[in-house]
Design an enzyme around this catalytic site. Structure first.
Site, PDB file in Angstrom:
ATOM      1  N   THR A  45     -24.356   5.449  -5.852  1.00 59.63           N
ATOM      2  CA  THR A  45     -24.267   5.715  -4.427  1.00 59.63           C
ATOM      3  C   THR A  45     -22.819   6.132  -4.185  1.00 59.63           C
ATOM      4  O   THR A  45     -22.010   6.036  -5.082  1.00 59.63           O
ATOM      5  CB  THR A  45     -24.641   4.393  -3.705  1.00 59.63           C
ATOM      6  OG1 THR A  45     -25.985   4.094  -4.029  1.00 59.63           O
ATOM      7  CG2 THR A  45     -24.462   4.437  -2.222  1.00 59.63           C
TER       8      THR A  45
ATOM      9  N   ASP B 213     -36.780   1.570  -3.991  1.00 57.88           N
ATOM     10  CA  ASP B 213     -36.151   0.455  -3.267  1.00 57.88           C
ATOM     11  C   ASP B 213     -37.169  -0.366  -2.479  1.00 57.88           C
ATOM     12  O   ASP B 213     -36.842  -1.435  -1.964  1.00 57.88           O
ATOM     13  CB  ASP B 213     -35.041   0.960  -2.337  1.00 57.88           C
ATOM     14  CG  ASP B 213     -33.690   0.993  -3.037  1.00 57.88           C
ATOM     15  OD1 ASP B 213     -33.596   0.526  -4.183  1.00 57.88           O
ATOM     16  OD2 ASP B 213     -32.725   1.496  -2.439  1.00 57.88           O
TER      17      ASP B 213
HETATM   18  N1  GLY Z   1     -30.506   2.661  -3.263  1.00 57.96           N
HETATM   19  C1  GLY Z   1     -29.729   1.500  -3.254  1.00 57.96           C
HETATM   20  C2  GLY Z   1     -29.656   0.859  -1.923  1.00 57.96           C
HETATM   21  O1  GLY Z   1     -29.918   1.501  -0.927  1.00 57.96           O
HETATM   22  O2  GLY Z   1     -29.351  -0.292  -1.845  1.00 57.96           O
END
Ligand code: GLY
Length: 529
Positions: free
Chosen positions: A337, A379
């Site tokens: 991220t 997720d």
């Molecule tokens: N894709 C990781 C998060 O949103 O926590």
């Protein structure tokens, strides 16, 4: 670094922090293809100085209307991890473009065209391949070469890797960016880009339809705020679990003299771990998209609940995660991220975390458009109790439903001083570790009086209830690890790297200090020229 400089140049042209954030967000879609994106989603926290108001922008992906609870289960009822993570169906409806355009139009000073111009130029003229990008692309070669679009966009014509110093031009991406710059969000969710997107879905069995693209909605939410001693901490509400568990852990920890225990002493880390264990146990049960599930927000962030949890913690011995269930039962939720923080001369502050989920998302590029698709559907909790790609388990609260947003750990955060003025803006990548990384950054500043550079560099630990392991970074001393083991903690074999914060701290007298994390490759602090 290039994207940070883009943000700083937009500030120099009269843009505010929101303009600079949007420019940076689009630039990262070009310079950081593993996480910067058009095909993903994220969260932005904005402090508007004029209004003395903080707003949380939710541009998280949404499950398409054809998504179903069991869509990632095989004939045996087990989770098909490949389908959940690396198939066309692993993509939720992207929110990034809607989110960035929304904030720019509503809160920016400049035109969308102006703030997007640098990203378009970078994509069209090309970027110099850095050591970090070259290593990242070659280490994901197998994933990216298994998709025709990704292979075309991120490798040379003969399939060879880009070397350090090569120029990577992304003409299809430049054209997609240009359509957004000319038409706003419609330039992505309708017209040519949407046609390419839907053609990719049809060719490969994807679920997203034009109606799903039309129905994508950015949501402005109230942030989750709590007080830690005399400072107010505000972060993201559901569908992120970040704000709730950050405040919950701070509530537990506030009851001890942490400074007196000493930074990263075994006694301090023990209290961190036990607080983290309890917060992540609650995450597994109670956290999901609050538009679909009644998340008990007020109870989880209540100081009394923090005290109840704290009182159950044995200060000399580790508990076992198997013995710690979600706490409310007894009374009535990477590097994959990217985060950036912006602060302007008017005092507006932006904290933004967005993602494709894993590095390069599903590894599937929309042919003709130049961008990658997220794999954010992973997720969700594909089956209650089965871990996702970050080892996180979830329950019914985070089950897959049409139109729902998958639970996130992204934690863009702003901390306010006792007078209510922004003191610190931060956030991090790192999947499930994001919340605990942000927690320690905040404690390093507020509790241990560290400057932002020291606070960013200090070694961290992480625990997430399950698996019952204490992860640690090199720099936690062997003596401390031994003592933690003696207390009964299950300490993982070998050091990890936990997150990568990007922060700005104010000294309260008009001087700002920016700090990029020494763990990050290629990130940087840029100051308005
Ligand atoms: N894709 C990781 C998060 O949103 O926590």
């Amino acid at each position: 670094m290039v994207a940070s400089q883009v943000g700083a140049s937009i500030l120099a042209e009269g843009g505010n922090a929101i303009d600079a954030a949007v420019a940076t967000g689009f630039a990262l879609a070009v310079t950081l293809p593993q996480a910067g994106n058009l095909g993903g989603g994220g969260f932005m926290l904005i402090y508007l100085a004029d209004e003395n108001r903080t707003v949380a922008i939710d541009y998280r992906e949404m499950a398409p209307s054809a998504a179903t609870k069991d869509m990632f289960l095989n004939a045996q009822g087990e989770v098909d991890a490949g389908k959940a993570r690396f198939s066309i169906q692993s993509s939720g409806v992207p929110g990034t473009v809607a989110g960035l355009v929304h904030v720019q139009e509503k809160y920016g000073n400049l035109s969308l065209k102006k703030v997007m111009a640098p990203a378009i130029k970078l994509a069209r003229s090309g970027i110099r391949v850095t050591v970090a990008l070259s290593e990242s692309l070659s280490s994901h070669r197998r994933l990216l070469q298994s998709n025709a679009g990704a292979k075309q966009y991120f490798f040379k014509k003969d399939g060879a890797d880009y070397a350090v110093g090569d120029v990577l031009k992304q003409r299809d991406l430049a054209a997609s960016l240009k359509r957004i710059s000319a038409q706003g969000a419609e330039g992505f969710y309708q017209g040519k880009t949407a046609e390419l997107f839907l053609a990719q879905m049809e060719r490969t069995g994807g679920l997203i339809t034009q109606a799903d693209l039309d129905n994508y909605a950015v949501v402005e939410r109230s942030p989750i705020c709590g007080d830690y001693r005399d400072h107010r901490v505000c972060a993201m509400p559901p569908p992120s679990s970040g704000g709730i568990h950050l405040v919950q852990m701070l509530n537990i920890l506030e009851g001890w003299d942490l400074k007196g225990l000493g930074h990263n002493s075994a006694d301090y880390i023990h209290r961190l771990v036990e607080s983290m264990r309890r917060a992540y146990a609650d995450r597994s049960q109670y956290l999901g998209d609050a538009d679909f599930f009644p998340v008990p927000v007020e109870t989880l962030i209540n100081k009394d609940y923090g005290r109840v949890l704290r009182d159950k913690i044995d200060l000399d011995h580790a508990s076992r995660s198997a013995d710690i269930g979600p706490g409310l039962k007894r009374t009535p939720e990477s590097t994959e991220t990217t985060h950036f923080s912006v602060w302007d001369d008017w005092g507006n502050v932006v904290s933004n975390t967005y993602t494709l989920n894993f590095s390069y998302g599903s590894g599937i590029a929309v042919m003709g458009s130049g961008f990658l698709l997220n794999n954010e559907m992973d997720d969700f909790s594909a089956r209650p109790g089965s871990p996702n790609g970050f080892g996180l388990v979830g329950g019914v609260a985070n089950s897959i439903e049409a139109g729902k947003r998958p639970l996130s750990s992204m934690t863009p955060t702003i901390v306010f001083d006792p007078q209510g003025k922004p003191l610190l803006v931060t956030g991090s990548p790192g999947g499930s570790t994001i919340i605990t990384v942000v927690l320690q950054l905040i404690l390093n500043v507020l509790e241990f009086d560290m400057g932002i550079a020291e606070a960013s560099a200090a070694s961290r630990i992480h625990h997430q209830w399950l698996p019952d392991d204490v992860y640690y970074e090199s720099g936690i001393s062997p003596d401390t690890l031994r003592k933690l083991r003696e207390m009964g903690h299950l300490v993982s074999d070998g050091a990890a790297v936990l997150g990568s914060t990007q922060s700005i701290q104010s000294n309260g007298k008009g001087v700002l200090f920016g700090a990029t994390d020494s763990r990050a490759h290629g990130a940087g602090v840029a100051i308005q020229p």
